[in-house]
Structure formats: structure tokens, C-alpha cells
Design a protein around this motif. Structure first.
Motif, mmCIF file in Angstrom:
data_model
loop_
_atom_site.group_PDB
_atom_site.id
_atom_site.type_symbol
_atom_site.label_atom_id
_atom_site.label_comp_id
_atom_site.label_asym_id
_atom_site.label_seq_id
_atom_site.Cartn_x
_atom_site.Cartn_y
_atom_site.Cartn_z
ATOM 1 N N ARG A 60 0.742 8.686 -4.971
ATOM 2 C CA ARG A 60 0.966 7.428 -4.252
ATOM 3 C C ARG A 60 1.731 7.733 -2.969
ATOM 4 N NH1 ARG A 60 5.289 3.190 -6.728
ATOM 5 N NH2 ARG A 60 6.637 4.982 -6.475
ATOM 6 N N LYS A 62 3.673 5.585 0.019
ATOM 7 C CA LYS A 62 4.164 4.235 0.326
ATOM 8 C C LYS A 62 5.273 4.340 1.352
ATOM 9 C CE LYS A 62 7.862 3.687 -3.041
ATOM 10 N NZ LYS A 62 8.481 2.797 -3.981
ATOM 11 N N ARG A 63 5.716 3.202 1.843
ATOM 12 C CA ARG A 63 6.861 3.149 2.756
ATOM 13 C C ARG A 63 8.114 2.800 1.954
ATOM 14 N NH1 ARG A 63 5.800 3.118 8.272
ATOM 15 N NH2 ARG A 63 3.609 2.848 8.794
ATOM 16 N N ASP A 64 9.222 3.456 2.300
ATOM 17 C CA ASP A 64 10.487 3.163 1.631
ATOM 18 C C ASP A 64 11.217 2.039 2.363
ATOM 19 O OD1 ASP A 64 11.562 4.342 3.898
ATOM 20 O OD2 ASP A 64 12.362 6.094 2.842
ATOM 21 N N PHE A 69 7.334 6.926 5.421
ATOM 22 C CA PHE A 69 6.358 7.236 4.392
ATOM 23 C C PHE A 69 6.960 8.198 3.384
ATOM 24 C CE2 PHE A 69 3.314 5.938 7.698
ATOM 25 C CZ PHE A 69 2.562 5.046 6.960
ATOM 26 N N THR A 71 5.931 10.215 -0.485
ATOM 27 C CA THR A 71 4.857 10.574 -1.407
ATOM 28 C C THR A 71 5.439 10.749 -2.798
ATOM 29 O OG1 THR A 71 3.656 11.704 0.364
ATOM 30 C CG2 THR A 71 3.031 12.251 -1.903
ATOM 31 N N PRO A 126 -0.984 -1.645 -4.676
ATOM 32 C CA PRO A 126 -0.553 -1.293 -3.313
ATOM 33 C C PRO A 126 0.434 -2.306 -2.754
ATOM 34 C CG PRO A 126 -2.931 -1.095 -3.527
ATOM 35 C CD PRO A 126 -2.435 -1.759 -4.786
ATOM 36 N N GLY A 127 1.433 -1.803 -2.046
ATOM 37 C CA GLY A 127 2.412 -2.658 -1.407
ATOM 38 C C GLY A 127 3.507 -3.163 -2.324
ATOM 39 N N THR A 128 3.493 -2.743 -3.582
ATOM 40 C CA THR A 128 4.530 -3.164 -4.527
ATOM 41 C C THR A 128 5.085 -1.928 -5.226
ATOM 42 O OG1 THR A 128 3.177 -3.336 -6.524
ATOM 43 C CG2 THR A 128 3.144 -5.220 -5.025
ATOM 44 N N GLY A 129 6.077 -2.106 -6.055
ATOM 45 C CA GLY A 129 6.594 -1.022 -6.876
ATOM 46 C C GLY A 129 6.030 -1.049 -8.277
ATOM 47 N N THR A 152 11.907 -2.685 -5.377
ATOM 48 C CA THR A 152 10.579 -3.169 -5.013
ATOM 49 C C THR A 152 9.864 -3.835 -6.172
ATOM 50 O OG1 THR A 152 9.657 -0.985 -5.480
ATOM 51 C CG2 THR A 152 10.282 -1.443 -3.200
#
Length: 181
Positions: A60, A62-64, A69, A71, A126-129, A152
Motif C-alpha cells: 500500500r 498512501k499519504r501520511d 508518500f 509505503t 483507498p484514502g482511509t486507514g 486515519t
């Protein structure tokens, strides 16, 4: 890292092409085995990612909270553990345990005498935790890990049973790309 695999003895292995200048000759080599130290046990021994087997892996990006970004490698296996490994440098990943974010979660057993289910498939919304996992008991769970520094996941339980299985295993699943659980 070019590929990630889970093994029958609980290891998560990172692979890389050893001849990147010759794409027609893809020769892969293991470059790292993910391990961790158990903070509860005073030992220098490094433990495998999972105790018995690792039957599901997923990468995955994602942005923190700072909009950078990051990984992560998600891995699951026997014992019902969903492990999250955060990339710290090029080929170095660290397990996100309680001291580093608490994204590792164990699925509950059906009863006090039963073992937790084996994770067979992993995906994320996507976009969530939030994660979604399938088990050898044909259950589908939504997992909402809590990270006190980057919350998140939604409030509430860590693991929510979405589908109670019957008798077959869930060997594959996918989260909806735009509609979280």
C-alpha cells in the motif's frame, strides 16, 4: 523492492531483479526478510513476520499526516495477525507495533477455546486507514487500526465482522475502489 512474497514458514520476503539493465532476463533474488523483536520478551532474537505461515501480502502506498508518500507492506497468516510494515529506507521496513503506531491487529477467535482464524486475503480501502481481510473460515472482516499519532481509522472497534462465512475459505477479495466499508 520489486516483489513481496509470504512463505509457509511465516516469512515475508522482499525480492529484486538482479539484472535491471536487462529487462528480458528477469532474475529475481531475495534482498530482505522482514523480522522484528518482541518488546514483551527480553531477547535479542529476531522473529519471523508470522509464527506459522504468511498466506497473504499486499503493498500500500498512501499519504501520511504531513502529506508525504509512505509505503507499507500488509501481511497476514496463521494466528489471525494482520501485520503492517512501514518503509524506513530503500529496502528497510519496520513492523508498526504499539510503540510505532499500533497498526498490527489480531482477529478475534470465535470462542475462548478456538484459535484465531488464518488470514487468506488482504486489501485496503483507498484514502482511509481501513483494511478488509478474508479468512480460512470464510469470514470477511473490516479492520480499523488505531494510530494515536495518525488516527486515519474510524472510531469504534478494531475488527468488525462484515460477512459471517459458511464452510469454504476466502482465498481472494478486493475492496471497492471508491466506497469504504
Amino acid at each position: 523492492m520489486r516483489a513481496v512474497t509470504g512463505t509457509g514458514d511465516g516469512n515475508v520476503l522482499l525480492w529484486r531483479n538482479v539484472a535491471p539493465d536487462a529487462p528480458e532476463n528477469c532474475t529475481m533474488q531475495v534482498i530482505r526478510r522482514l523480522t522484528y523483536r518482541d518488546e514483551k520478551v527480553k531477547t535479542a532474537k529476531l522473529l519471523s513476520a508470522h509464527t506459522l505461515n504468511c498466506s497473504a501480502v499486499r503493498v500500500r502506498v498512501k499519504r501520511d499526516a504531513q502529506n508525504n508518500f509512505v509505503t507499507d507492506i500488509l501481511s497476514g497468516g496463521s494466528g489471525g495477525w494482520l501485520q503492517v510494515w512501514r518503509q524506513e529506507s530503500k529496502d528497510n521496513f519496520k513492523r508498526r507495533d504499539k510503540s510505532s503506531g499500533n497498526e498490527c491487529v489480531q482477529l478475534p477467535a470465535e470462542s475462548s477455546t478456538a484459535r484465531p482464524p488464518r488470514i487468506k486475503a488482504i486489501d485496503f480501502f483507498p484514502g482511509t486507514g481501513e483494511f478488509i481481510v478474508g479468512t480460512d473460515e470464510s469470514d470477511i472482516w473490516q479492520v480499523n487500526p488505531k494510530d494515536v499519532r495518525d488516527p486515519t481509522g474510524p472510531a469504534g472497534k478494531d475488527c468488525v465482522l462484515m460477512v459471517k462465512g459458511h464452510r469454504d475459505m476466502v482465498d481472494a477479495l478486493a475492496a471497492h475502489p471508491t466506497q469504504p466499508g
